[in-house]
Design a protein around this motif. Structure first.
Motif: not given
Lengths: 328, 328
Positions: A120-127, A151-157, A205-212, A262-263
């Motif tokens: 299960v991979i979860a960084g900016t995106g997830s799969i 569940g990704s960084g973007y989703w959390i943010a 999405s990448t920049r927004i994901a950093e807010l996670a 990173s998530v």
């Protein structure tokens, strides 16, 4: 025996040259090479990373046994066709073995070393991606920032920004998330969050994901809304993992389950993820999450597998140490 | 008395010239003028639409009593400052009365004619805006496609795409939405939805929002997942409306509540919206939704209000008929 592993990511391309014992011979990098980009650019960046790495140790492409190339953005059949067209047009000698894979597949190899299981991979995106003992493959999630990546960084943010907006409007539960965002960006009014998200970050999405990371801090400080977001994020990732295990008839099997990205640094999300899966996949072996994962390692594991080598784990460990020494 | 109303939208700018009786004298349009765009472009498009419309009936800007300009994308204080800088640099005679408003405010006037109440606008995006008898203003929602716009066309389409993806993965309930999307785009595999959303549509919120119509069709055919999305959409919009009424202390008042925008064409969403509000705002008068709303009408209502004219409704009706005749 000379092996070449490439990771073609959205921001850069990394190539490593190594031998069948896991001895790192050389590395090089180039610009981005995700399949979403122009074919010429991808071809140029992949090739220059390979040539650079080989020439550093006075090797030519003729000496390479296996080329394993992992590329970002290979989702649809069309993407895979694009990827193959790109790779086939590289001047690789025809005797060499060439593998091209989605970067979720290379991550899977980095976690499981090719044993049946799910990554299960979860960084900016997830799969979630998995393979069973019959070599059958399945994926879940990974539908991107518009309608997937739960569940990704973007989703959390995004969930956190939405919760802050709702709290501000009086539509939702009060949360410290609003304060946290305002402090972080030194905003005068909550509505100025729009300026940040749409103008400063351009909705990217990448920049927004950093807010996670900020969401995790607020959750660790006890905010119920933030805790709930991370808890749901872990549940979404567990659900994707379970869906893959089900599709591949591995629910009752002794599989490997690994988390990458990173998530999974978040204790709350991690606990939510593992506790849900432990209940449902009773015979699974749960690996510790890979944080700071270097995608090119997954690509290297594929090389070892192609050669049917034994004791891949120790070779990978050696390779990791080699990369670490280099980065010092 | 010559009045000028402008609607500066994200795709085009419309200007109408009319008199204090609601007689339509002339119309003209120009390119886009949302505040997100370059100031020069906005200024040029707003001004050329005004000059064109006036010159068609041999009038000059000196003869105009009130200029009412509604502009898209005025959300933050900075946006409003930008809007005012743009308008102040237009060569409008200093004796004229000039009003600049967010397009949600102009929509509010089109629904309530300026009486205390709340307008809920739901097209590609969504927002609720209201005013009380003391002239105090409040808004809820309208945080844009990343972290807001709940109940909007984009939100509905995204929820539906997500439900389809989850169904495909085996992560969610089965739904006809997946079939519907695949048929609509003649896809071979579900994953090809990514090609459509990210490559063909470029992730663009306006284009994605157009899929909301399909969601309504699937819901009307009885699909529970689609019905649930529209039901939740209506609930989100009702919640935004109630939040505005609460902020302005109008929950117990005899206010006007109006809905504007294409999303309210959906019977299921509409029923969800009104039934929830009827329970909570007991003394409100619920107007029929304005579908096919022409934003410049709201801007015109502001002109009439500035002049403290009576019987604005009949004037607006006349103006609407004038516009209809013109479009034939």
């Amino acid at each position: 025996m000379v092996l070449v592993a490439v990771d073609g990511g959205k921001t850069k391309t990394t190539c490593i040259v190594f031998d069948e014992d896991g001895e790192l011979l050389s590395t090089a990098s180039a610009g981005p090479s995700g399949v979403m980009l122009a074919s010429d650019l991808v071809r140029r960046n992949v090739w220059s990373s390979i040539i650079d790495a080989l020439s550093k140790v006075d090797l030519t492409v003729d000496s390479v046994e296996v080329f394993s190339i992992g590329l970002a953005d290979i989702d649809t059949r069309k993407d895979l066709e694009r990827a193959w067209v790109i790779v086939k047009n590289l001047p690789i000698p025809s005797k060499a073995d060439v593998v091209v894979e989605h970067d979720a597949v290379t991550a899977y190899y980095a976690v499981t070393y090719g044993d049946p299981g799910v990554a299960v991979i979860a960084g900016t995106g997830s799969i979630a991606f998995g393979m069973n003992s019959r070599g059958e493959r399945a994926r879940a999630g990974g539908w991107g920032w518009v309608f997937g990546d739960e569940g990704s960084g973007y989703w959390i943010a995004r969930e956190a920004l939405q919760a802050a907006a709702k709290a501000c409007d009086g539509r939702g539960v009060e949360t410290k998330l609003l304060d946290a965002f305002m402090k972080r960006f030194r905003l005068v009014e909550p509505i100025d969050l729009m300026e940040i998200v749409y103008r400063v970050m351009g909705g990217d999405s990448t920049r927004i994901a950093e807010l996670a990371v900020l969401v995790d801090e607020v959750a660790e400080a006890g905010d119920e809304v933030a805790i709930d977001i991370l808890d749901r994020g872990g549940a979404e990732l567990a659900s994707a993992c379970y869906a893959v295990a089900s599709k591949l008839d591995m629910v009752e099997e002794p599989i490997v389950v690994g988390a990458v990205g990173s998530v999974f640094k978040s204790r709350i999300l991690r606990d939510s993820f593992y506790s849900r899966l432990e209940r449902k996949l009773k015979r699974a072996r749960f690996e510790k999450p890979l944080i700071g994962y270097q995608p090119v390692i997954g690509s290297a594991v594929i090389c070892f597998r192609r050669l049917n080598l034994r004791d891949i784990r120790s070779k990978v460990e050696k390779l990791r140490r080699g990369l670490e020494e280099l980065s010092r």
